[in-house]
Design an enzyme around this catalytic site. Structure first.
Site, PDB file in Angstrom:
ATOM      1  N   HIS A 125      19.175  26.903  53.282  1.00  0.00           N
ATOM      2  CA  HIS A 125      18.234  27.633  54.149  1.00  0.00           C
ATOM      3  C   HIS A 125      17.636  26.581  55.088  1.00  0.00           C
ATOM      4  O   HIS A 125      17.405  25.439  54.668  1.00  0.00           O
ATOM      5  CB  HIS A 125      17.024  28.192  53.400  1.00  0.00           C
ATOM      6  CG  HIS A 125      17.292  29.211  52.349  1.00  0.00           C
ATOM      7  ND1 HIS A 125      17.614  28.891  51.067  1.00  0.00           N
ATOM      8  CD2 HIS A 125      17.231  30.565  52.390  1.00  0.00           C
ATOM      9  CE1 HIS A 125      17.747  30.005  50.355  1.00  0.00           C
ATOM     10  NE2 HIS A 125      17.527  31.040  51.131  1.00  0.00           N
TER      11      HIS A 125
ATOM     12  N   ASP B 146      14.880  24.585  53.510  1.00  0.00           N
ATOM     13  CA  ASP B 146      15.211  23.665  52.405  1.00  0.00           C
ATOM     14  C   ASP B 146      15.405  22.254  52.934  1.00  0.00           C
ATOM     15  O   ASP B 146      15.096  21.276  52.268  1.00  0.00           O
ATOM     16  CB  ASP B 146      16.567  23.997  51.745  1.00  0.00           C
ATOM     17  CG  ASP B 146      16.694  25.414  51.255  1.00  0.00           C
ATOM     18  OD1 ASP B 146      15.664  26.018  50.940  1.00  0.00           O
ATOM     19  OD2 ASP B 146      17.844  25.903  51.190  1.00  0.00           O
TER      20      ASP B 146
ATOM     21  N   GLU C 219      23.456  39.944  51.743  1.00  0.00           N
ATOM     22  CA  GLU C 219      23.401  39.721  50.287  1.00  0.00           C
ATOM     23  C   GLU C 219      22.475  40.760  49.661  1.00  0.00           C
ATOM     24  O   GLU C 219      21.266  40.704  49.846  1.00  0.00           O
ATOM     25  CB  GLU C 219      22.894  38.300  50.010  1.00  0.00           C
ATOM     26  CG  GLU C 219      22.796  37.986  48.528  1.00  0.00           C
ATOM     27  CD  GLU C 219      22.329  36.564  48.264  1.00  0.00           C
ATOM     28  OE1 GLU C 219      22.693  35.638  49.012  1.00  0.00           O
ATOM     29  OE2 GLU C 219      21.573  36.382  47.293  1.00  0.00           O
TER      30      GLU C 219
ATOM     31  N   GLU D 126      25.856  38.693  44.609  1.00  0.00           N
ATOM     32  CA  GLU D 126      25.256  37.782  43.626  1.00  0.00           C
ATOM     33  C   GLU D 126      25.236  38.458  42.260  1.00  0.00           C
ATOM     34  O   GLU D 126      24.764  39.587  42.106  1.00  0.00           O
ATOM     35  CB  GLU D 126      23.837  37.380  44.048  1.00  0.00           C
ATOM     36  CG  GLU D 126      23.181  36.451  43.027  1.00  0.00           C
ATOM     37  CD  GLU D 126      21.991  35.675  43.557  1.00  0.00           C
ATOM     38  OE1 GLU D 126      22.040  35.241  44.727  1.00  0.00           O
ATOM     39  OE2 GLU D 126      21.034  35.502  42.801  1.00  0.00           O
TER      40      GLU D 126
ATOM     41  N   HIS E 119      21.887  39.698  40.961  1.00  0.00           N
ATOM     42  CA  HIS E 119      21.364  40.823  41.751  1.00  0.00           C
ATOM     43  C   HIS E 119      22.075  42.117  41.361  1.00  0.00           C
ATOM     44  O   HIS E 119      21.473  43.189  41.371  1.00  0.00           O
ATOM     45  CB  HIS E 119      21.544  40.568  43.248  1.00  0.00           C
ATOM     46  CG  HIS E 119      20.799  39.376  43.751  1.00  0.00           C
ATOM     47  ND1 HIS E 119      20.818  38.988  45.060  1.00  0.00           N
ATOM     48  CD2 HIS E 119      20.011  38.477  43.109  1.00  0.00           C
ATOM     49  CE1 HIS E 119      20.065  37.912  45.221  1.00  0.00           C
ATOM     50  NE2 HIS E 119      19.582  37.575  44.035  1.00  0.00           N
TER      51      HIS E 119
ATOM     52  N   ASP F  54      27.552  34.664  45.240  1.00  0.00           N
ATOM     53  CA  ASP F  54      26.532  33.779  44.681  1.00  0.00           C
ATOM     54  C   ASP F  54      26.715  33.851  43.176  1.00  0.00           C
ATOM     55  O   ASP F  54      26.374  34.855  42.527  1.00  0.00           O
ATOM     56  CB  ASP F  54      25.122  34.211  45.105  1.00  0.00           C
ATOM     57  CG  ASP F  54      24.722  33.589  46.442  1.00  0.00           C
ATOM     58  OD1 ASP F  54      25.570  32.925  47.068  1.00  0.00           O
ATOM     59  OD2 ASP F  54      23.558  33.755  46.849  1.00  0.00           O
TER      60      ASP F  54
ATOM     61  N   ASP G   4      15.216  37.855  38.281  1.00  0.00           N
ATOM     62  CA  ASP G   4      16.344  37.072  38.766  1.00  0.00           C
ATOM     63  C   ASP G   4      16.256  35.662  38.147  1.00  0.00           C
ATOM     64  O   ASP G   4      15.683  34.763  38.742  1.00  0.00           O
ATOM     65  CB  ASP G   4      16.205  37.011  40.302  1.00  0.00           C
ATOM     66  CG  ASP G   4      17.465  36.605  41.013  1.00  0.00           C
ATOM     67  OD1 ASP G   4      18.530  36.620  40.386  1.00  0.00           O
ATOM     68  OD2 ASP G   4      17.372  36.280  42.209  1.00  0.00           O
TER      69      ASP G   4
ATOM     70  N   ASP H 160      18.587  33.565  37.610  1.00  0.00           N
ATOM     71  CA  ASP H 160      19.454  32.614  38.318  1.00  0.00           C
ATOM     72  C   ASP H 160      19.980  31.496  37.408  1.00  0.00           C
ATOM     73  O   ASP H 160      19.879  30.319  37.737  1.00  0.00           O
ATOM     74  CB  ASP H 160      18.710  31.972  39.508  1.00  0.00           C
ATOM     75  CG  ASP H 160      18.559  32.927  40.681  1.00  0.00           C
ATOM     76  OD1 ASP H 160      19.354  33.873  40.802  1.00  0.00           O
ATOM     77  OD2 ASP H 160      17.644  32.708  41.495  1.00  0.00           O
TER      78      ASP H 160
ATOM     79  N   ASP I  90      24.281  29.779  43.209  1.00  0.00           N
ATOM     80  CA  ASP I  90      22.882  30.096  43.483  1.00  0.00           C
ATOM     81  C   ASP I  90      22.200  30.172  42.105  1.00  0.00           C
ATOM     82  O   ASP I  90      21.885  31.251  41.606  1.00  0.00           O
ATOM     83  CB  ASP I  90      22.802  31.431  44.239  1.00  0.00           C
ATOM     84  CG  ASP I  90      21.408  31.677  44.791  1.00  0.00           C
ATOM     85  OD1 ASP I  90      20.502  30.904  44.456  1.00  0.00           O
ATOM     86  OD2 ASP I  90      21.237  32.651  45.544  1.00  0.00           O
TER      87      ASP I  90
HETATM   88  C1  XLS Z   1      17.409  35.115  46.180  1.00  0.00           C
HETATM   89  C2  XLS Z   1      18.658  34.968  46.921  1.00  0.00           C
HETATM   90  C3  XLS Z   1      18.692  33.808  47.893  1.00  0.00           C
HETATM   91  C4  XLS Z   1      19.817  33.980  48.860  1.00  0.00           C
HETATM   92  C5  XLS Z   1      19.721  33.187  50.099  1.00  0.00           C
HETATM   93  O1  XLS Z   1      17.305  35.860  45.225  1.00  0.00           O
HETATM   94  O2  XLS Z   1      19.714  34.892  46.014  1.00  0.00           O
HETATM   95  O3  XLS Z   1      18.769  32.607  47.214  1.00  0.00           O
HETATM   96  O4  XLS Z   1      21.055  33.700  48.265  1.00  0.00           O
HETATM   97  O5  XLS Z   1      18.576  33.471  50.826  1.00  0.00           O
HETATM   98 NI    NI Z   2      21.668  34.381  46.426  1.00  0.00          NI
HETATM   99 NI    NI Z   3      19.045  35.445  43.518  1.00  0.00          NI
END
Ligand code: XLS
Ligand code: NI
Ligand code: NI
Length: 437
Positions: free
Chosen positions: A101, A104, A232, A268, A271, A296, A307, A309, A339
């Site tokens: 991003h 980042d 996404e 993702e 998600h 992702d 989430d 992750d 991700d």
């Molecule tokens: C957040 C998202 C983010 C996207 C990019 O939940 O996964 O990380 O991949 O903005």
């Molecule tokens: Ni993501």
């Molecule tokens: Ni995410």
């Protein structure tokens, strides 16, 4: 040259017999599977935000991780050191891609012009590190969700001035992605949703979102950026209800607004499960509609509703994902972007290696298993056979518009009760288990 991960030189492939935790057991980048190398199939990417910027903070406490590239106080020095550390990590791990991003890689300044100057400076450095290492950009994106100006959304904000700010940010992020030769650009609608309908005009917000996407795809063409655009999906978090809920919801949005040719989906895993679907379902939906773009790669936790992750380690998930991706023709511009973030107690830099090694091996296993399933063709022929009636006269007449309700009633009166057949779910699940070795 300062070294940020001195405990690792590189991560070798050592194969199944190895007990070395800092080696791949399955991911052998140059090995061919179904005519392409593993590296070409999997197109692994490391994400900048979780891997280098997340230090383990959660709603109950600050970060727990201390990194050598964070030691300085000047934020631009930290940004430069982090970029160097990132490329050292990509190279040592042996991934071909990265993702970022805008916020980042360079800290936001007091005004847009200065923020953009900072970005240019860091992107100069990233460009030279890409050149040096051969690591490429899978996709870039803009963070339109952290700054307080976006609390009520970016393009879906009640204020057009916020829309304008978001547009300026995406314009710049797209230029930088183009400059770095990015293969794609992602839109994740971090705050494009609502908390309460008592203050929200949903119809208006959807129109604003569509306008924004049109502007983005026009600007993409204007600057000659040929990368793939992705949406996404995510159903909730940070907002209670996000508009890009699932692949099917995004598909409907794209179709309604004449954008379906311009965008694909970045699926993702975590998600998908938040939306009440499996990772496999979301991939299969995209594959069925020509929308499969990028992934992702991560995983959620069955018992937690957010989430999380986590790094992907579930071989069933990676197998079914790779089975679906391979059958859809494999990645073109997309890839597998981790991700995913370390748990708060995994505080050492070496934990970043362990996490990525496990995830890459899990997908390499998934790839091998999926390739074996495809080569044997058992699942494919089972499914084909299950639908075979649609290739026979009755099915063909229905699909070809030759049989209407009257003809179908006549058929039923003549033929009586249809023959029904077992779906054989348990047999198929057992078969799948036999491939997972
Ligand atoms: C957040 C998202 C983010 C996207 C990019 O939940 O996964 O990380 O991949 O903005
Ligand atoms: Ni993501
Ligand atoms: Ni995410």
């Amino acid at each position: 040259m300062k070294e940020y991960f001195p405990e690792v030189k590189s991560i070798p492939f050592e194969g199944l017999e190895s007990r070395n935790p800092l080696a791949f057991k399955h991911y052998n980048p140059g090995e061919k599977v179904l005519g392409k190398t593993m590296a070409e199939h999997l197109r692994f990417a490391v994400c900048y935000w979780h891997t280098f910027k997340n230090l383990g903070a959660d709603p109950f406490g600050p970060g727990t991780m201390i990194r050598p590239y964070n030691a300085e106080t000047d934020p631009m020095t930290v940004a430069e050191e982090t970029m160097r550390a990132a490329f050292e990590f990509f190279r040592k791990l042996g991934v071909d891609f990265w993702c970022f991003h805008d916020r980042d890689i360079a800290p936001e300044a007091d005004n847009l012009a200065e923020t953009n100057r900072r970005l240019d400076k860091i992107v100069d450095l990233a460009a030279s590190l890409q050149e040096e290492t051969g690591v490429r950009l899978l996709w870039g994106t803009a963070n339109l969700f952290s700054n307080r100006r976006y609390m009520a959304g970016a393009s879906t904000n009640p204020s057009p001035a916020v829309f304008a700010y978001a547009a300026s940010q995406v314009k710049k992020a797209m230029e930088l992605t183009h400059r770095l030769g990015g293969a794609g650009y992602v839109f994740w609608g971090g705050r494009e949703g609502y908390e309460t309908l008592l203050n929200t005009d949903m119809r208006r917000e959807a129109e604003q979102l569509a306008r924004f996407m049109h502007l983005a795809s026009e600007y993409k063409k204007e600057i000659g950026f040929t990368g793939q655009l992705y949406i996404e999906p995510k159903p909730k978090e940070p907002t209670k209800h996000q508009y890009d809920f699932s692949s099917a919801a995004c598909h409907a949005f794209l179709l309604k607004n004449g954008l379906a040719e311009e965008f694909r989906i970045n699926v993702e895993a975590n998600h998908a499960t938040l939306a009440g679907h499996s990772f496999h379902h979301e991939l299969a939906y995209c594959a069925a509609h020509g929308l499969l773009g990028s992934v992702d790669a991560n995983r959620g936790d069955l018992l937690l509703g957010w989430d999380t992750d986590q790094f992907p380690t579930d071989i069933y998930d990676t197998t079914l994902a790779m089975y679906t991706i391979l059958r859809a023709g494999g990645f073109t511009a997309g890839g597998l972007n981790f991700d995913a973030k370390l748990r708060r107690q995994s505080i050492d830099p070496i934990d970043l290696f362990h996490a990525h090694i496990g995830a890459m091996d899990a997908f390499a296993r998934g790839l091998r298993i999926a390739a074996a399933m495809i080569e044997a063709g058992e699942f494919e022929s089972f499914v084909e056979n299950r639908y075979r009636g649609w290739g026979e006269p009755l099915g063909q007449d229905i699909l070809g518009g030759k049989a209407g309700f009257r003809e179908l009633e006549r058929y039923t009166l003549q033929n009586g009760e249809p023959e029904i057949r077992s779906g054989r779910q348990e047999m198929l699940e057992n078969m799948l288990n036999e491939y997972i070795r």
